[in-house]
Design a protein around this motif. Structure first.
Motif, mmCIF file in Angstrom:
data_model
loop_
_atom_site.group_PDB
_atom_site.id
_atom_site.type_symbol
_atom_site.label_atom_id
_atom_site.label_comp_id
_atom_site.label_asym_id
_atom_site.label_seq_id
_atom_site.Cartn_x
_atom_site.Cartn_y
_atom_site.Cartn_z
ATOM 1 N N UNK A 52 -29.668 42.251 -33.292
ATOM 2 C CA UNK A 52 -31.250 42.271 -33.121
ATOM 3 C C UNK A 52 -31.533 42.082 -31.247
ATOM 4 N N UNK A 53 -30.711 42.843 -30.790
ATOM 5 C CA UNK A 53 -30.978 43.330 -29.299
ATOM 6 C C UNK A 53 -32.639 44.344 -29.188
ATOM 7 N N UNK A 54 -32.228 45.443 -30.285
ATOM 8 C CA UNK A 54 -33.434 46.403 -30.276
ATOM 9 C C UNK A 54 -35.010 45.665 -31.250
ATOM 10 N N UNK A 55 -34.778 44.663 -31.349
ATOM 11 C CA UNK A 55 -36.079 44.467 -32.307
ATOM 12 C C UNK A 55 -37.925 44.591 -31.581
ATOM 13 N N UNK A 56 -38.143 44.930 -32.412
ATOM 14 C CA UNK A 56 -40.210 44.910 -32.427
ATOM 15 C C UNK A 56 -40.368 44.725 -33.905
ATOM 16 N N UNK A 57 -41.371 44.671 -33.309
ATOM 17 C CA UNK A 57 -42.095 44.363 -34.662
ATOM 18 C C UNK A 57 -43.185 45.838 -35.273
ATOM 19 N N UNK A 58 -43.315 45.392 -36.666
ATOM 20 C CA UNK A 58 -43.641 46.541 -37.005
ATOM 21 C C UNK A 58 -44.283 46.038 -38.828
ATOM 22 N N UNK A 65 -37.164 46.896 -24.850
ATOM 23 C CA UNK A 65 -36.118 47.324 -26.154
ATOM 24 C C UNK A 65 -35.197 47.657 -25.876
ATOM 25 N N UNK A 66 -33.705 46.871 -26.227
ATOM 26 C CA UNK A 66 -32.887 46.869 -25.822
ATOM 27 C C UNK A 66 -31.672 47.889 -27.172
ATOM 28 N N UNK A 67 -30.370 48.026 -26.594
ATOM 29 C CA UNK A 67 -29.941 48.775 -27.693
ATOM 30 C C UNK A 67 -28.371 48.368 -27.250
ATOM 31 N N UNK A 68 -28.170 47.723 -28.623
ATOM 32 C CA UNK A 68 -26.777 47.276 -28.357
ATOM 33 C C UNK A 68 -25.899 47.305 -29.197
ATOM 34 N N UNK A 69 -25.998 47.067 -30.381
ATOM 35 C CA UNK A 69 -24.758 47.700 -30.655
ATOM 36 C C UNK A 69 -25.322 49.134 -31.943
#
Ligand code: FES
Ligand code: FES
Length: 157
Positions: free
Chosen positions: A46-52, A36-40
């Motif tokens: 959307x780099x930090x997108x996960x499914x919840x 899970x990446x941190x961009x902005x």
């Protein structure tokens, strides 16, 4: 400090958090799921997108305590003892990965799309990844990859 229980990648974790900790911080720094990446850090890339609970979320915008009682899936859950997921394989097959920074988020957005709509058209694919920015690929190969994944998941027709 406060202790919460989180269901991440189908396992329960007890984690101590600061009240103002974000979900991405827990996923990366406490649980070590570094896909899970941190961009902005502002809900834009959307780099930090996960499914919840079956929907994509920007984990930089969700507070850790808000994820209690929810099922969180990160990119690490897309691989199992049989190898990588067909969606990930399609990204490789179509040459849709360059630097790779956006790819975990792209793959998870594709997964949510294909879970709901197994035969999307190209504009539905573009819409589904509209919250995921890619600096490298120009998107066409990513759309090709998701189209291929959809076919492969349908049995290759
Ligand atoms: S880091 Fe969360 S949307 Fe960019
Ligand atoms: S492959 Fe580099 S940002 Fe998408």
């Amino acid at each position: 400090m406060k202790t919460i229980e989180l269901n991440v990648n189908r396992k329960m974790y007890k984690v101590e958090i600061e009240e103002d900790m974000r979900l991405i911080d827990v996923i990366r720094d406490k649980l070590g799921f570094l896909g899970t990446k941190e961009g902005c850090g502002e809900g834009e890339c959307g780099a930090c997108t996960v499914i919840m609970d079956g929907e994509t979320v920007a984990s930089c915008l969700v507070m850790a305590f808000q994820a209690e009682g929810k099922e969180i899936i990160t990119i690490e859950a897309m691989e199992d003892e049989n190898g990588i997921d067909p969606i990930q394989q399609a990204f490789l097959d179509e040459g849709a990965v360059q630097c790779g920074f956006c790819i975990p988020g792209m793959v998870l957005s594709a997964k949510v799309l294909l879970d709901k709509n197994p035969t999307p058209n190209r504009s539905e694919i573009r819409e589904a990844i509209s919250g995921n920015l890619c600096r490298c690929t120009g998107y066409n190969k990513i759309v090709n990859a998701i189209e291929k994944a959809a076919k492969d998941l349908q049995g290759g027709e």
